[in-house]
Design an enzyme around this catalytic site. Sequence first.
Site, short mmCIF file in Angstrom:
data_model
loop_
_atom_site.label_atom_id
_atom_site.label_comp_id
_atom_site.label_asym_id
_atom_site.label_seq_id
_atom_site.Cartn_x
_atom_site.Cartn_y
_atom_site.Cartn_z
N HIS A 171 0.83 -1.00 -0.19
CA HIS A 171 0.42 0.05 0.34
C HIS A 171 0.78 1.47 -0.11
CE1 HIS A 171 -3.35 -2.47 2.29
NE2 HIS A 171 -2.91 -3.09 0.96
N TYR A 185 4.27 2.21 13.55
CA TYR A 185 4.27 3.16 12.41
C TYR A 185 4.05 4.96 13.07
CZ TYR A 185 0.23 2.05 10.17
OH TYR A 185 -1.30 1.34 9.85
#
Length: 470
Positions: free
Chosen positions: A69, A132
């Site tokens: 992605h 993240y």
Amino acid sequence: MKFEKELKITKTDVPGLLVVDLPVHGDDRGWFKENWQNAKMVELGLPELNPVQNNVAFSTKRGVTRGYHAEPWDKFISIANGKIFGSWVDLRAGDSFGKVFSIEIDPSKAVFVPRGVANAYQVLEDNTTYVYLVNDHWNPNSKYVAVNLADPEIGTKWAIPLDNAIISDKDKNTPLLKDITPIKPKTVAIVGASGQLGTALRAVYTDAMALDYPTTDITKMDSLEEVDWQNVDTIINAAAYTNVDGAETPEGRVPCWAINAVGPRNLAEIANKYNLTLVHISSDYVFDGTKENHAETENFAPLSVYGQSKAAGDIAVSLAKKHYICRTSWLIGEGKNFVRTMLDLAEKGVEPRVVNDQKGRLTFTSELVKIIVHLLETRAPYGTYNASNIGEIKSWSDITRDIFDLSGNRNLKVTGISTDGYFAGSKNSVAPRPTNSDFNLDKLHSTGFKSTDWEVELKEYIDKQLKGGK
């Protein structure tokens, strides 16, 4: 577990994709690491991330595999516990499109992923926690590009064969690389795009987002929030209220302050909120003109309402984390301007009276655009830069004589007159002007920029006008 190492940042074959070695200090009780340390990492070459969201994905089973992605933001990926096999493919338009990089990551490594690079990973240990940071907020309207995990053109050698991996149906059915439209780089938003400078900027930034009043009103934060800033990385504010004398009137003072001060304040707020670079155009009118050579460090001393509003705008823009204030003077571009006006008078045989006690240099929009592009492309230190052409300092009356000479009208007489004399008897409000607009360009030149003499550009400009380039 014990991973004693130095903080280190390593480039990969994918431009902008960086591997970060993190010092992990462990003993019998466990371990500790600085997972994100902005000052140290930026000093070593990591871009300023300015994270606004921290996401955590927990996988209970080995073999969980998340698809490629490419979301519209930068990421800083790390592992809290466990291990993954990470893989990245560049989906950005350009020579690096399709480049791939893969690596195993445990708590001692992190990866910085720039916007436009697709990210995928495979869990190698049960109960792995993947963390993240991102520099934009997720929202349901966010669009991203995905590419197939099994694409032979990408050719990733997965640690666990995909037939044995745990993959969502959505990730199994993403398109192949050959069917992907490459992701374009973030664009520039030009505020005041239809003005002299805005027109010159659009000729260079052909894919720019053009923002103009009334569709976008920089004096209203609600209007700015309606703009989709997700694919913008730089705002160039070329909008200004420039009716210097009109600003002295009650009806002119309000829009002058709104456009020149409130607008830049709002743009600075937007720039900080969305981590954008803000370029703002300032003016010689922030000074009183008593000094012979204006440096960027000179204190503000505006004489007029217009000058005061521009000084206030400069102060507001300086609050943007990433900003360039380009201070210019006597701007000449396409459309109505001083040179065009003098050429029209010469064509009619008019012998004008022109002010002779204001001195400076013409600045052509072509030169100012080159300066802006240079500062952005070279990533020059943020701050204020005097931004004008080089060349001899002359008065408006001397420049008019040059215009007449270059246009073949040297037989026409130009009469010099003081500013007070020129406006004597005027029934309209008249703003005081700085008498000297000579800018020191040492700071600009220290960045490697090479300036053009304004008299060279004046000749080229007049030649173009005489050939019908009005």
